[in-house]
Design an enzyme around this catalytic site. Sequence first.
Site, mmCIF file in Angstrom:
data_model
loop_
_atom_site.group_PDB
_atom_site.id
_atom_site.type_symbol
_atom_site.label_atom_id
_atom_site.label_comp_id
_atom_site.label_asym_id
_atom_site.label_seq_id
_atom_site.Cartn_x
_atom_site.Cartn_y
_atom_site.Cartn_z
ATOM 1 N N ASP A 1 4.331 5.126 -7.924
ATOM 2 C CA ASP A 1 3.664 6.410 -8.170
ATOM 3 C C ASP A 1 4.673 7.491 -8.553
ATOM 4 O O ASP A 1 4.437 8.299 -9.461
ATOM 5 C CB ASP A 1 2.780 6.845 -6.992
ATOM 6 C CG ASP A 1 3.378 6.539 -5.636
ATOM 7 O OD1 ASP A 1 4.407 5.833 -5.578
ATOM 8 O OD2 ASP A 1 2.842 7.012 -4.619
ATOM 9 N N TYR B 1 -3.270 -9.820 -10.836
ATOM 10 C CA TYR B 1 -4.031 -10.260 -12.004
ATOM 11 C C TYR B 1 -4.232 -11.780 -12.063
ATOM 12 O O TYR B 1 -4.709 -12.298 -13.070
ATOM 13 C CB TYR B 1 -3.357 -9.790 -13.300
ATOM 14 C CG TYR B 1 -3.515 -8.307 -13.587
ATOM 15 C CD1 TYR B 1 -4.117 -7.448 -12.670
ATOM 16 C CD2 TYR B 1 -3.069 -7.758 -14.776
ATOM 17 C CE1 TYR B 1 -4.256 -6.091 -12.934
ATOM 18 C CE2 TYR B 1 -3.202 -6.405 -15.056
ATOM 19 C CZ TYR B 1 -3.793 -5.575 -14.119
ATOM 20 O OH TYR B 1 -3.925 -4.234 -14.403
#
Length: 338
Positions: A209, A123
């Site tokens: 995940d 980011y």
Amino acid sequence: MKRPATLIRGDGIGPEIMEATLRVLEAAGAEFEWDEQLAGLEALNEVGDPLPDATIESIRRTRLALKGPLTTPVGVGFRSVNVALRKEFDLYANVRPARSILPDGRYQDVDLVLVRENTEGLYVGVETFIQVAGDPKAVAQSVAIVTRVGCERIVRFAFEYALANGRKKVTICHKANILKAVSGLFLDVGREVAKEYAGRVEVDDVIIDACAMKLVLDPAQFDVIVTTNMFGDILSDEIAGLVGGLGLAPGANIGASAAIFEAVHGSAPDIAGKGVANPSALILAACMMLDHVGERDRAEAIRRALERTIREDGVRTRDLGGDVKTLQFADAVCRRLG
Ligand code: NAI
Ligand code: MG
């Protein structure tokens, strides 16, 4: 002595939920010397700047702020106040606790805290398009930047938070199997830092995940989760969803020189001014602020009162299927406190 703190009522439903929150804080005997300041749309209209210098000066002085949601007007040259505050005070840790409150919620045993690194990773905004064969957007490229110093301070923050808040375990969440550099560094540094807390706080690690799946299957297995910026962004919303969504989700942005507490939700312009917003998220954010300044007992008392108001008294705002107004809800919590 009263502790100085900056108060920003915010836009949209901000003033309504802040009023409710202040009532509850007062009923709990919390003593802050509020320095009220403007930010957001209201500040833009009043003084022509969405983040006035006076507001920044106030937070620099108090190092502590309770903030309502701010509307980000779409317009040229407007800087996002939330991003500006994060940069100004280097608020590197985003903290999002989630606890089961609703008696008819999907999970009854969630009590976890996500600690998200807030300044690094994918980011940072280092992005480019690469032209190929006349197509200016043939290839898109983003660079993730992760530093040893950045990893160290966020993991240390998570362990210190665990110690200060009576938590037993920190889970380092990563993708080091694929992202061997940026996520590998985070995991390596995380494990190093964890050694300093051996015997005091347990540690384990999980791949992002798998973590997302485990959260849905059995969120009770988690205590504190620490992770990098983008993974934390995704998991924090997943975690809010586990316990009933936006109306109940508080958050904190914490740095070395300041800490800002707020609800996760925005200014909800669709219901602003109607007095029907759920103040719980902001009340719970105020509890985090009390934790932060060492008033854990008071924070727990408010959390217990709020939980009982919803669970046992069945007092609920519209978003939770009830018909109680914002201030009525606050008064019900105050009665539970009294
Ligand atoms: P939002 O969170 O304000 O609203 C999304 C939906 O949830 C709406 O239907 C709203 O009515 C409902 N909702 C939110 N909080 C609620 C509450 N306490 N009680 C009952 N219902 C609630 O998100 P949206 O509409 O995308 O953004 C509105 C404005 O808020 C935008 O200008 C955005 O930039 C800003 N925003 C500010 C944030 C902050 O200051 N930290 C965070 C997120 C958005
Ligand atoms: Mg997000």
